[in-house]
Design a protein around this motif. Structure first.
Motif, mmCIF file in Angstrom:
data_model
loop_
_atom_site.group_PDB
_atom_site.id
_atom_site.type_symbol
_atom_site.label_atom_id
_atom_site.label_comp_id
_atom_site.label_asym_id
_atom_site.label_seq_id
_atom_site.Cartn_x
_atom_site.Cartn_y
_atom_site.Cartn_z
ATOM 1 N N PHE A 50 0.705 -1.696 0.164
ATOM 2 C CA PHE A 50 -0.071 0.040 -0.013
ATOM 3 C C PHE A 50 0.730 1.185 0.531
ATOM 4 C CE2 PHE A 50 -2.953 3.103 1.919
ATOM 5 C CZ PHE A 50 -4.132 3.000 1.454
ATOM 6 N N GLU A 51 2.016 1.015 0.891
ATOM 7 C CA GLU A 51 2.656 1.979 0.692
ATOM 8 C C GLU A 51 3.634 2.696 -0.320
ATOM 9 O OE1 GLU A 51 4.340 3.249 5.662
ATOM 10 O OE2 GLU A 51 5.463 1.331 4.326
ATOM 11 N N ALA A 221 -10.835 9.901 4.885
ATOM 12 C CA ALA A 221 -12.285 8.036 4.833
ATOM 13 C C ALA A 221 -11.279 7.926 3.252
ATOM 14 C CB ALA A 221 -13.437 9.085 4.584
ATOM 15 N N ASP A 222 -11.263 8.538 2.262
ATOM 16 C CA ASP A 222 -11.499 7.662 0.963
ATOM 17 C C ASP A 222 -9.832 7.410 0.726
ATOM 18 O OD1 ASP A 222 -13.072 9.409 -0.082
ATOM 19 O OD2 ASP A 222 -11.497 11.415 -1.043
ATOM 20 N N LEU A 223 -8.496 7.955 1.786
ATOM 21 C CA LEU A 223 -7.206 6.272 1.566
ATOM 22 C C LEU A 223 -7.360 5.535 1.983
ATOM 23 C CD1 LEU A 223 -3.813 6.522 1.635
ATOM 24 C CD2 LEU A 223 -3.943 7.534 3.765
ATOM 25 N N ASP A 229 -9.860 -1.718 0.835
ATOM 26 C CA ASP A 229 -10.708 -1.934 -1.039
ATOM 27 C C ASP A 229 -9.219 -2.722 -1.288
ATOM 28 O OD1 ASP A 229 -12.906 -0.692 -0.931
ATOM 29 O OD2 ASP A 229 -12.096 0.514 -2.632
ATOM 30 N N PHE A 230 -8.248 -2.922 -0.992
ATOM 31 C CA PHE A 230 -6.956 -3.503 -1.425
ATOM 32 C C PHE A 230 -7.159 -4.763 -0.202
ATOM 33 C CE2 PHE A 230 -2.808 -4.445 -0.175
ATOM 34 C CZ PHE A 230 -2.221 -4.544 -1.378
ATOM 35 N N GLU A 235 -5.516 -9.043 -4.730
ATOM 36 C CA GLU A 235 -4.073 -8.759 -4.409
ATOM 37 C C GLU A 235 -4.096 -8.958 -2.881
ATOM 38 O OE1 GLU A 235 -0.569 -6.232 -4.974
ATOM 39 O OE2 GLU A 235 -1.689 -6.026 -6.023
ATOM 40 N N GLY A 236 -5.216 -8.552 -2.065
ATOM 41 C CA GLY A 236 -4.618 -8.470 -0.749
ATOM 42 C C GLY A 236 -4.811 -9.727 -0.260
#
Length: 248
Positions: A50-51, A221-223, A229-230, A235-236
């Motif tokens: 994610f980073e 909230a978007d982040l 979602d990830f 993939e997650g």
């Protein structure tokens, strides 16, 4: 994974970094995830991915019992994402009006772990009778499962101690303070050759499901939504399956 900062047992408020913070002209931001103790190792790789996909973002974790974390956010403690190991804990946050859409993202199963080499010769649930065994406290998710599964198999021996979360339970076994512990399969995977694993027949009938949500108090909230979602993406889930989790 240099951007990942993990704080176990620290007050949630102490984990926060004000955002956005301008550093060298770039916006730096921190995503704070409050997560069940059994996710401690499993969330490291998703955080690194994610980073890498979100330049300037650091993922910070506060791991603990789902019950405690849910009560904290219900009382208004800051954070962006809550991930619990049971529906009851998530409901505590939901009833307090601090959750968004709730997603189920993984499952886990109870197993027995012993110190490496299994010195007490634990081979089944029956062998827990007469052994020094430990499990999670009744009120936390791993405790509820570790109470129900032996009871279903007529195992009545009392544990030597009740621990605050699944990682504390695992630590008692790794240190040799207990002959056996009831933990999640993923904790056994994370401990590697520090423990021996004894599968529990029928444990699949008492699967633990994991839930995640964006918190109403999130500063971004978007982040936070992108993190959820990830974790629920193919993939997650593949990363989590590698850590021993099952599909939801």
């Amino acid at each position: 994974m240099t951007g990942i900062r993990i704080a176990c047992g620290a007050p949630v408020a102490a984990l926060l970094v004000p955002r956005p913070v301008a550093v060298g002209g770039d916006d730096e931001q921190t995503l704070t995830v409050l997560a069940a103790a059994s996710l401690t190792d499993a969330f490291e790789d998703p955080a690194a991915e994610f980073e890498a996909d979100h330049d300037g973002t650091s993922v910070t974790f506060s791991f603990g019992s789902s019950t405690d974390l849910a009560e904290q956010v219900a009382d208004g403690a800051p954070g962006d994402v809550l991930a619990t190991a049971d529906e009851t804990s998530m409901s505590t946050a939901e009833d307090a009006g601090v959750t968004g859409e709730i997603e189920t993202f993984a499952t886990n199963v109870l197993t027995i772990v012993t110190p490496a080499g299994n010195p007490a010769g634990i081979a089944s649930l029956d062998d827990l009778e007469g052994s020094t065994r430990v499990r999670c406290a009744d009120e936390v998710p791993c405790g509820k499962v570790a109470l129900a599964v032996p009871a279903d198999n007529d195992i009545t021996a009392e544990p030597a101690s009740l621990e605050e979360d699944v990682r504390a339970t695992l630590d008692k076994v790794v240190s040799g303070e207990a002959d056996a512990g009831l933990v999640y399969a993923t904790d056994a995977v994370a401990a590697g050759d520090k423990v021996a694993t004894v599968q529990v027949p029928g444990a699949e009938s008492a699967l633990t499901s994991y839930f995640s949500t964006v918190l109403e108090q999130s500063e971004d909230a978007d982040l936070a939504r992108e993190w959820v979602d990830f974790v629920t993406s193919d993939e997650g889930r593949s990363i989590l399956e590698h850590a021993g989790f099952g599909a939801p």
